[in-house]
Design an enzyme around this catalytic site. Structure first.
Site, PDB file in Angstrom:
ATOM      1  N   HIS A 260       0.820  -1.208   0.000  1.00 33.40           N
ATOM      2  CA  HIS A 260       0.000   0.000   0.000  1.00 33.40           C
ATOM      3  C   HIS A 260       0.859   1.266   0.000  1.00 33.40           C
ATOM      4  O   HIS A 260       0.435   2.305  -0.516  1.00 33.40           O
ATOM      5  CB  HIS A 260      -0.949  -0.001   1.199  1.00 33.40           C
ATOM      6  CG  HIS A 260      -2.049  -1.002   1.081  1.00 33.40           C
ATOM      7  ND1 HIS A 260      -2.697  -1.551   2.175  1.00 33.40           N
ATOM      8  CD2 HIS A 260      -2.623  -1.580  -0.005  1.00 33.40           C
ATOM      9  CE1 HIS A 260      -3.616  -2.398   1.760  1.00 33.40           C
ATOM     10  NE2 HIS A 260      -3.587  -2.438   0.448  1.00 33.40           N
ATOM     11  N   HIS A 390      -4.508  -5.664 -10.733  1.00 26.35           N
ATOM     12  CA  HIS A 390      -3.166  -5.181 -10.378  1.00 26.35           C
ATOM     13  C   HIS A 390      -2.158  -5.472 -11.483  1.00 26.35           C
ATOM     14  O   HIS A 390      -1.380  -4.589 -11.879  1.00 26.35           O
ATOM     15  CB  HIS A 390      -2.695  -5.825  -9.075  1.00 26.35           C
ATOM     16  CG  HIS A 390      -3.432  -5.376  -7.858  1.00 26.35           C
ATOM     17  ND1 HIS A 390      -3.226  -4.144  -7.280  1.00 26.35           N
ATOM     18  CD2 HIS A 390      -4.379  -5.989  -7.101  1.00 26.35           C
ATOM     19  CE1 HIS A 390      -4.001  -4.014  -6.213  1.00 26.35           C
ATOM     20  NE2 HIS A 390      -4.709  -5.115  -6.089  1.00 26.35           N
TER      21      HIS A 390
END
Length: 427
Positions: A260, A390
């Site tokens: 993150h 992703h």
């Protein structure tokens, strides 16, 4: 795994190299081939795939983010001109609108199976991805996009947004009874991504303002207080909860999650550009977040990013999912454009070398979604190949200017090339 070190005498940026760009395009095409049409569930939504690319057996539970991400990814495919993409977009949009949307109480339920609602909670994470799907679908003119965008925006504003903090609450019961005691950065991070997409799709300044406020809270204040380590878990007043112990290690893992940090590095630069480059702290934060990630979470012996760290910066979950290194590729690409340096180029190459050597499944297609500490395929948390969000963005982000979201950059580049062809007399 041995690593080659880039030096200032090495050839120029890979992002500009035609062969590298062709290789990335090929990898994106392989990802699309894996999921289309195998992931289409004829009863609505999309299947998660097993390691070989076939639908997982058993009753398929469809969490909302899987469907919304598929819509977003196939909008990308449609903008690129991939035949069959519009069917995938429509399949996902219909399921979001007619099944996940709660016609009685409003908002969008977390998951469904073949019998109907499975988990009826209303989660900020899920609503962020509905906003992303609707914003992306608007770019290709899907007939449900405007209504969904208005609906989810109203829900986020009236139910989730907490103006006093500049961020959203985490979760509610189906009837909007609050789930107390927790605030999370993950849902707010993805909402920042979605708010920027909504701003690009509509030019609505309120979307951009909210994205800037979330980033200021989580990165400029809380992450800066932690020397640019991004805290995941907070109490209702947005004080960091370092003692948090996870119930769900996939969405709210204990400790810190360097993947993150990498995701925020890219989002902070994107937000900086969209906001007119007014906030000098954003590129500074992006550089620091990336540096902290590679210094603390990269396995210097074997390669790859550890999934989580404890608050002493020691690896906690030592396995290495695909999504942190995918986000690292996007972050390195943005940094290479906005903060070019040998350091960023070296890491861009190291990241892609590692992806190519151990993450790409050359037998069945797609990427291995989890490797163990020794970089061997594993399934302790991620059971198969759940989505392409992703990995696909990692492959395509370096191919476009780092001046906004991938979808909008593809659209702008297409519009520019079409205009040029028209001027040149080709169309």
């Amino acid at each position: 795994m041995p690593e080659f070190s880039f030096t200032s005498s090495s050839p120029g940026a890979w992002r500009d190299a035609p062969w590298h760009r062709a290789w990335l395009t090929k990898q994106a095409d392989i990802l699309f081939d894996l999921f289309d049409p195998a992931a289409i569930n004829p009863r609505g939504g999309f299947f998660d795939l097993d390691p070989t690319g076939k639908p997982l057996p058993g009753k398929a539970v469809r969490p909302i983010h899987t469907t919304a991400r598929a819509v977003h990814c196939y909008v990308i495919a449609s903008l690129l001109g991939r035949p069959g993409s519009d069917r995938m977009i429509d399949h996902g949009m219909q399921y979001l609108w007619h099944c996940h949307r709660d016609a009685k109480h409003g908002g969008y339920m977390w998951s469904l199976d073949d019998d109907g609602p499975k988990d009826t909670t209303k989660q900020g994470y899920g609503h962020a991805f509905v906003l992303l799907a609707a914003s992306s679908a608007k770019l290709v003119g899907h007939p449900l996009a405007d209504g969904m965008l208005a609906d989810v925006t109203t829900t986020l504003n009236e139910r989730f947004w907490e103006e006093q903090h500049g961020a959203i609450a985490e979760e509610f019961e189906r009837d909007w009874a609050p789930t107390r005691g927790y605030r999370g950065q993950n849902s707010n991070m993805h909402l920042t991504e979605a708010l920027m997409a909504a701003y690009e799709a509509t030019a609505g300044q309120e979307y951009l303002r909210k994205a800037e406020r979330i980033a200021d809270l989580i990165i400029n204040r809380r992450a800066r207080e932690c020397d640019f380590r991004v805290a995941e878990h907070f109490d209702e007043q947005w004080a960091i909860d370092r003692s948090y112990r996870a119930v769900n290690e996939m969405f709210r893992p204990s400790g810190t999650t360097p993947g993150h940090w990498l995701e925020w590095a890219r989002l902070a630069l994107q937000l900086w550009v969209l906001g007119g480059k007014k906030h000098d702290w954003m590129p500074e934060a992006a550089e620091m977040l990336f540096r902290r990630s590679v210094e603390l979470a990269w396995d210097g012996t074997k390669g790859g990013f550890f999934y989580t760290l404890d608050w002493a910066d020691k690896p906690s979950f030592r396995f290495k999912p695909w999504w942190p290194i995918a986000e690292a590729a996007g972050a390195a690409s943005f940094l290479a454009e906005h903060r070019p340096s040998a350091f960023h180029e070296e890491w861009y190459r190291r990241i892609w070398n590692t992806i190519a050597e151990v993450y790409i499944d050359r037998e069945h297609g797609g990427w291995f979604e989890e490797l163990d500490e020794d970089l061997q395929p594993a399934h302790s948390l991620f059971v198969g190949k759940a989505d392409l969000y992703h990995a696909l963005q990692a492959c395509l982000i370096p191919l476009y200017p780092a001046q906004g979201s991938l979808t909008n950059m593809i659209r702008q580049c297409y519009d520019a090339s079409t205009a040029k062809a028209s001027i040149d007399g080709d169309v």
